[in-house]
Design a protein around this motif. Structure first.
Motif, PDB file in Angstrom:
ATOM      1  N   ARG A 197      -7.106   2.922  -3.928  1.00 15.41           N
ATOM      2  CA  ARG A 197      -7.190   3.304  -2.526  1.00 15.41           C
ATOM      3  C   ARG A 197      -8.330   4.289  -2.343  1.00 15.41           C
ATOM      4  O   ARG A 197      -8.551   5.163  -3.179  1.00 15.41           O
ATOM      5  N   HIS A 228      -5.893  -4.787  -3.798  1.00 14.67           N
ATOM      6  CA  HIS A 228      -4.613  -5.284  -4.287  1.00 14.67           C
ATOM      7  C   HIS A 228      -4.852  -6.283  -5.423  1.00 14.67           C
ATOM      8  O   HIS A 228      -5.864  -6.990  -5.454  1.00 14.67           O
ATOM      9  N   CYS A 260      -8.385  -0.405   0.508  1.00 16.74           N
ATOM     10  CA  CYS A 260      -7.686  -0.474  -0.776  1.00 16.74           C
ATOM     11  C   CYS A 260      -7.932  -1.824  -1.431  1.00 16.74           C
ATOM     12  O   CYS A 260      -8.461  -2.758  -0.809  1.00 16.74           O
ATOM     13  N   ARG A 317       0.831  -1.199   0.000  1.00 13.80           N
ATOM     14  CA  ARG A 317       0.000   0.000   0.000  1.00 13.80           C
ATOM     15  C   ARG A 317       0.876   1.265   0.000  1.00 13.80           C
ATOM     16  O   ARG A 317       0.610   2.221  -0.714  1.00 13.80           O
ATOM     17  N   GLY A 343       3.209   1.462  -3.474  1.00 13.84           N
ATOM     18  CA  GLY A 343       2.520   1.567  -4.755  1.00 13.84           C
ATOM     19  C   GLY A 343       3.140   0.728  -5.846  1.00 13.84           C
ATOM     20  O   GLY A 343       2.699   0.755  -6.992  1.00 13.84           O
ATOM     21  N   GLN A 344       4.174  -0.040  -5.499  1.00 17.26           N
ATOM     22  CA  GLN A 344       4.867  -0.894  -6.452  1.00 17.26           C
ATOM     23  C   GLN A 344       4.520  -2.357  -6.193  1.00 17.26           C
ATOM     24  O   GLN A 344       3.931  -2.700  -5.172  1.00 17.26           O
ATOM     25  N   LYS A 394       0.306  -5.905  -5.548  1.00 24.18           N
ATOM     26  CA  LYS A 394       0.366  -4.504  -5.958  1.00 24.18           C
ATOM     27  C   LYS A 394      -0.965  -3.833  -5.636  1.00 24.18           C
ATOM     28  O   LYS A 394      -2.032  -4.353  -5.964  1.00 24.18           O
ATOM     29  N   THR A 395      -0.898  -2.674  -4.989  1.00 19.88           N
ATOM     30  CA  THR A 395      -2.103  -1.912  -4.670  1.00 19.88           C
ATOM     31  C   THR A 395      -2.559  -1.165  -5.922  1.00 19.88           C
ATOM     32  O   THR A 395      -1.800  -0.382  -6.495  1.00 19.88           O
TER      33      THR A 395
END
Length: 655
Positions: free
Chosen positions: A529, A536, A534, A503, A506-507, A525-526
């Motif tokens: 949000r 993933h 969020c 989170r 962001g990668q 990976k998120t």
């Protein structure tokens, strides 16, 4: 067609000659051997648009010659525009119509432009006025009934068609009265999000309850209003009534959801739909995303400039534009190439019948839409089998009688409550709109994961992901979610830290863990949000199975990690012989799984400078001296050495 070059008799002269011919037949045998036939060239404006008016006139002259060739010696006339009339021999009329339509098809060579015919068989000698109606009303009605039927070239007039014309005239003459007296009502049909089973929006639909004729079919009154260019009055009314209802719902503190509104091709010629929606939203003080314009695919085939500008205006003004009946026309893919859409509504014909072929087509369309960043909605869902399949391939929204039929506005909320269909929140909509673009139909193990900052749970997994879970003894996604929620699950805290890391960065983050003696690797990976929630995108691989055939070094590393990876949050592997440090499990956000560094001492100093409390630096660097490792390990009975240090955590504290 230029009248100066028209070899056919004028209309009134044609009717007089036809009347005289029928009188001769009647006087000779008290029966008629001829019948009126009406011809129409469908979509001929396409020909004029692409080839020009002069070439269009020339084409009509060629069509007249084709009719003369196929109806030799019979009375023919050009009724104007792209319409022709023939007094044909009843005995072989259908054979000659088929031949003429075939010749015109070869002449024009465009599947969207065809010649159609209507036949009106006469039971007795008509008077002059009735004869004219037999051509341009009765036979014309029969011709019109097959305009959109590519399998038929002619139709025969019936009394039911006459009743249809009567109803069409009623619709045209009584629209204003029906709107003023609210004989036309707005109905809504729920649209359900496949990922959570909640109602996420509604489609607004018009229903006409006539005092004289009862409930009129939309298939009757909507095409009629389009034909007489009155459709904009209906669509303004529906938008106003819908917005007024939403405004009242908000005033009462009741939850409201977006509503899609249908727009005809003619709406873009008769008004400015974007401006109309702007004024409606302003009048009722509604958020912009509460009203979503829908445009049917067939409306775009003609490449009308007014539609092109209107759709561009929608996008510029921030409206979500939906494409209705996708897959029903000849140019579906060109439409996607030439215009921008937020959502594709898949034509219900794909589900009826629900075959292997339709499944393959639907899967391909959904996958393509995700590649283009377009959301998908399937219409006509009637069974659980259809709903489950559409959800599995990643179709985001579902609409049909399986969830509910269109209902009057005041009945929608009670219906949804009775069916336990809860409404989606705005935060859920933001998250799941992004989640819906994740392609779960691919062969790699992909899952959609929801995260509320406390717990993570799978919203959807594909077959490949389920296979990875089953390789460690987890039977299904329900069991997996139970494990993830349980505070007693050994990996709970580790997964929690891992999700937080994804989170924050962001990668794509990678974590390796051991479960049921299997060495697993998960990528996370998120993708969306909203507040503390969020979504993933996850991938899960069983590396034990993948590495079984790899080299001896990989298997040795696997054995080393199996028993320690559950225990420690971060793992660094020091290869002192080659002076290389490898990150097996990252401890901080600036590290990645598999990262290697040939400068061991430099790595320790960098780590100390950025992540170790300044008062612990000297003690930390002394502890990390490789020579100290060996001395302390040799002095330890368990060959394990430990010492506490204050390390900077993601919350900004030294723990």
């Amino acid at each position: 067609m230029k009248k100066t070059n028209d070899p056919m008799p004028a209309m009134q002269a044609f009717y007089r000659a036809a009347r005289e011919e029928l009188e001769r037949e009647w006087d000779a045998r008290r029966s008629l051997k001829s019948c009126p036939v009406f011809f129409n060239i469908t979509n001929f404006r396409l020909y004029n648009a692409s080839c020009g008016i002069d070439q269009g006139d020339h084409c009509l002259q060629q069509i007249a010659e084709i009719l003369q060739k196929n109806f030799p010696g019979r009375l023919l006339t050009h009724l104007g525009a792209d319409h022709f009339a023939v007094l044909a021999d009843t005995a072989d009329v259908t054979t000659r119509i088929e031949a003429a339509c075939h010749d015109v098809k070869e002449l024009i060579a465009n599947p969207n432009i065809e010649m159609k015919a209507g036949i009106c068989y006469l039971s007795g000698l008509p008077d002059p006025e009735t004869l004219a109606l037999a051509f341009d009303n009765d036979a014309a009605l029969a011709c019109k009934s097959i305009t959109k039927d590519s399998t038929r070239h002619y139709a025969i007039y019936t009394k039911e068609m006459g009743r249809l014309r009567e109803l069409q005239n009623y619709v045209r003459e009584n629209l204003n009265r029906a709107l003023e007296n609210h004989h036309i009502k707005v109905y809504c049909q729920p649209i359900v999000r496949s990922l959570n089973g909640k109602v996420c929006s509604f489609e607004a639909l018009a229903r006409w309850d006539s005092p004289e004729y009862g409930l009129l079919s939309p298939a009757l009154f909507i095409p009629t209003l389009e034909e007489f260019r009155l459709i904009d009055q209906l669509d303004r009314y529906v938008a106003d009534q819908m917005a007024q209802f939403l405004h009242n719902q908000m005033k009462r503190g009741q939850q409201t959801l977006p509503v899609s509104l249908n727009f005809s091709r003619l709406d873009f010629q008769l008004m400015d739909p974007a401006q109309m929606l702007e004024e409606t939203l302003s009048r009722y003080q509604l958020p912009r995303d509460f009203l979503c314009p829908e445009v049917t695919e067939n409306a775009l085939v003609l490449q009308d400039e007014s539609i092109r500008q209107g759709l561009r205006r929608f996008w510029e003004d921030g409206f979500e534009v939906w494409l209705d009946d996708f897959g029903s026309g000849y140019s579906s893919l060109n439409v996607l190439k030439d215009y921008r859409f937020h959502t594709l509504k898949l034509d219900m014909a794909f589900l009826h019948p629900f075959t292997k072929e339709s499944r393959i087509i639907l899967t391909s369309i959904v996958r393509m839409a995700k590649e283009l960043g377009i959301h998908t909605l399937a219409e006509g869902v009637e069974t659980k089998e259809q709903a489950d399949f559409l959800r599995d391939i990643g179709c985001e929204k579902l609409q049909g009688y399986y969830f509910g039929k269109p209902l009057p506005l005041e009945e929608c909320l009670p219906f949804c409550q009775d069916r336990d269909l809860s409404f989606e929140s705005l935060q859920e909509a933001v998250l799941l709109n992004r989640a819906g673009l994740i392609d779960v139909s691919q062969s790699s193990p992909v899952a959609i994961v929801a995260d509320d900052s406390q717990n993570v749970q799978f919203l959807q997994i594909n077959d490949a992901y389920l296979k990875s879970l089953q390789s460690i003894g987890t039977k299904n996604v329900t069991d997996s979610n139970l494990f993830l929620r349980s505070r007693n699950f050994p990996m709970h805290q580790k997964f929690r830290h891992f999700a937080d890391k994804a989170r924050k960065s962001g990668q794509t983050e990678t974590m390796t863990y051991v479960d049921n003696s299997q060495y697993m690797r998960v990528n996370l990976k998120t993708v969306a949000r909203a507040g503390h929630r969020c979504i993933h995108r996850a991938e899960l691989y069983n590396i034990s199975l993948d590495e079984a055939a790899r080299d001896k070094q990989s298997r040795r590393l696997d054995n080393v990690l199996r028993n320690i990876i559950l225990t420690y949050e971060g793992i660094w592997y020091l290869n002192m012989e080659n002076q290389v440090l490898e990150i097996i499990e990252p401890l901080t956000s600036d590290q990645q799984v598999g990262e290697t560094n040939p400068d061991i001492d430099g790595t320790f100093h960098h780590f100390a400078e950025y992540f170790v409390h300044p008062k612990d630096w000297e003690r930390f660097l002394h502890f990390m001296d490789p020579e100290q490792f060996y001395r302390q390990a040799a002095a330890s009975q368990s060959a394990i050495i430990t010492e506490p240090f204050r390390i900077l955590r993601s919350n900004g504290n030294f723990d």
